[in-house]
Design an enzyme around this catalytic site. Structure first.
Site, PDB file in Angstrom:
ATOM      1  N   THR A  88       3.195   1.917   1.149  1.00 22.07           N
ATOM      2  CA  THR A  88       3.462   3.513   1.893  1.00 22.07           C
ATOM      3  C   THR A  88       5.230   3.971   1.846  1.00 22.07           C
ATOM      4  OG1 THR A  88       1.896   3.776   3.086  1.00 22.07           O
ATOM      5  CG2 THR A  88       3.439   5.052   3.542  1.00 22.07           C
ATOM      6  N   ALA A 116      -3.617   2.237   8.606  1.00 19.91           N
ATOM      7  CA  ALA A 116      -4.786   3.463   9.054  1.00 19.91           C
ATOM      8  C   ALA A 116      -5.826   3.728   9.838  1.00 19.91           C
ATOM      9  CB  ALA A 116      -5.504   3.341   7.565  1.00 19.91           C
TER      10      ALA A 116
END
Lengths: 211, 212
Positions: B64, B112
């Site tokens: 990310t 997540a």
């Protein structure tokens, strides 16, 4: 620490890259992505993995980049010696056997690359892939190799049509490679497609998603 | 096979007789409680998910790049939208900015599910604060609530590197909060595997008086 990034990837996925070869009607297509990177870091977008052996024979070498370069140079030497001795170009079947033998010579310290060969045997298309120790697999439709080989196999099965013309083969081959690359973090950054016909070779660079 | 309940809102006493009465499906709807198995030391069990030789589908997503910085126009937050499992791209359309409420944003890096759940929980805490105190919670207080919650689960395998950005009485606010309980106030942050690259670009191009 989840933010220290040294991924435990297989050595074949250290540099990443994908290659695909597909047959058509009296023509063969071979394509590769153009990324060069080290694990997650991308360093170049103009690193082709498909090399011309002669006008009717191309070799794709995905996998570890250093082994790809070394193997390409070794094969270039062997092919040149063959041409000097035999006074003719090497045919795809013989070349495939040559690659397979060289890879098996290093059975216990292999080159980390799983080559793909695409060429014309006379005017009949010939595609072949092999594993890193030289087991050949000759098919009459398509072969794939590289970090996204499972995605490539899936999409080729769906999109492949036998006996396509060179223009249609180009479209199919490109779509297969592009869509598989978009699902792989370590392939991408452009693509090169070669279509080999009895009259010549057409090479095109594709502009793709640069991520 | 008994499960105990880890209450993360009020510290409830599990020996409380009122709690003993909740059985069957009623207990399943108990608010603000997470189940952990009682038979095994829970931290050891959860460390199973940090092993390196896991199959691809069990590894959490860490690839990310997120960044945020304060400038004359407020706070700006920028995130990528890729989710990867090893080298496989599982999605290109992930929402990594979480709207905690109308004036607070949180970013997602690390696990997540962890980020989505705890930032939603933070939203609930902020709303309760507003109702009790008749004014909006400050960015400093909101980030502290999140950091304190995460500190209670320190060592249990949560994976979150998040930035809490927003606007309050004292102007724009930006805090970095992570799963160790770190909470840092700053003007510029980048989080995730791509953060080093983002810092390179940010550090050379950042000025407070950039226009929108």
């Amino acid at each position: 620490d989840p933010y220290c990034f040294a991924l435990k990837m297989s050595i074949l996925q250290y540099n990443g890259g994908s290659v695909i070869a597909m047959t058509g009607k009296n023509c063969v297509g071979i394509a590769c992505d153009r990324r060069f990177g080290v694990q997650q870091l991308t360093l170049a977008g103009d690193f082709d993995k498909v090399f011309k052996i002669n006008d009717k024979l191309f070799l794709g070498l995905p996998g570890l980049a250093t082994d790809m370069q070394t193997l390409h140079e070794k094969l270039r030497y062997r092919v040149n010696m063959y041409r000097l001795r035999e006074e003719r170009d090497v045919s795809p079947k013989v070349f495939a056997k040559m690659v397979s033998s060289i890879l098996y010579e290093h059975r216990w310290g292999p080159y980390f690359t799983e080559p793909v060969i695409g060429g014309l045997e006379g005017d009949k298309p010939f595609v072949c892939s092999m594993d890193l120790i030289g087991c050949p697999m000759v098919t009459d439709d398509f072969v794939v190799s590289g970090s996204s080989n499972e995605s490539l196999l899936g999409i080729c099965e769906s999109l492949y049509i036998p006996d396509q013309s060179p223009e249609d083969l180009f479209e199919t081959l490109s779509q297969c490679l592009l869509n598989a690359m978009d699902r792989d973090c370590i392939s991408g950054w452009g693509a090169t497609v070669h279509i080999i016909t009895t009259t010549g070779v057409t090479s095109r660079n594709l502009r793709t998603r640069q991520d | 096979f008994r499960m105990s309940r880890l209450d993360f809102f009020n510290q409830l006493n599990p020996a409380d007789p009122l709690l003993q009465e909740r059985t069957g499906h009623v207990a399943d709807f108990t608010e603000n409680a997470l189940s952990i198995p009682m038979s095994v030391a829970s931290t050891e069990l959860l460390h199973e998910f940090d092993r390196a030789d896991l199959p691809e589908y069990a590894k959490f997503e860490h690839g990310t790049t997120t960044l945020a910085f304060i400038f004359q126009g407020g706070v700006i937050v920028a995130v990528d939208s890729r989710a990867s499992m090893g080298s496989y791209i599982s999605s290109q359309t992930v929402k990594k900015v979480i709207e905690i409420n109308e004036y607070l944003l949180g970013t997602m890096a690390g696990g997540a599910a962890d980020c989505a759940f705890w930032e939603r929980h933070l939203g609930e805490q902020c709303r309760l604060y507003e109702l009790r105190n008749k004014e909006r919670v400050s960015v400093a207080a909101a980030s502290k609530m999140l950091a304190n919650t995460l500190y209670q689960y320190k060592g249990m395998g949560l994976s979150m590197g998040t930035m809490v950005a927003g606007w309050d009485k004292s102007g724009p606010g930006l805090y970095y909060v992570d799963n160790d309980g770190t909470r840092l106030k700053g003007n510029l942050f980048s989080v995730g595997s791509g953060s080093t690259f983002a810092y390179g670009v940010l550090d050379s191009g950042y000025r407070y008086d950039l226009t929108e």
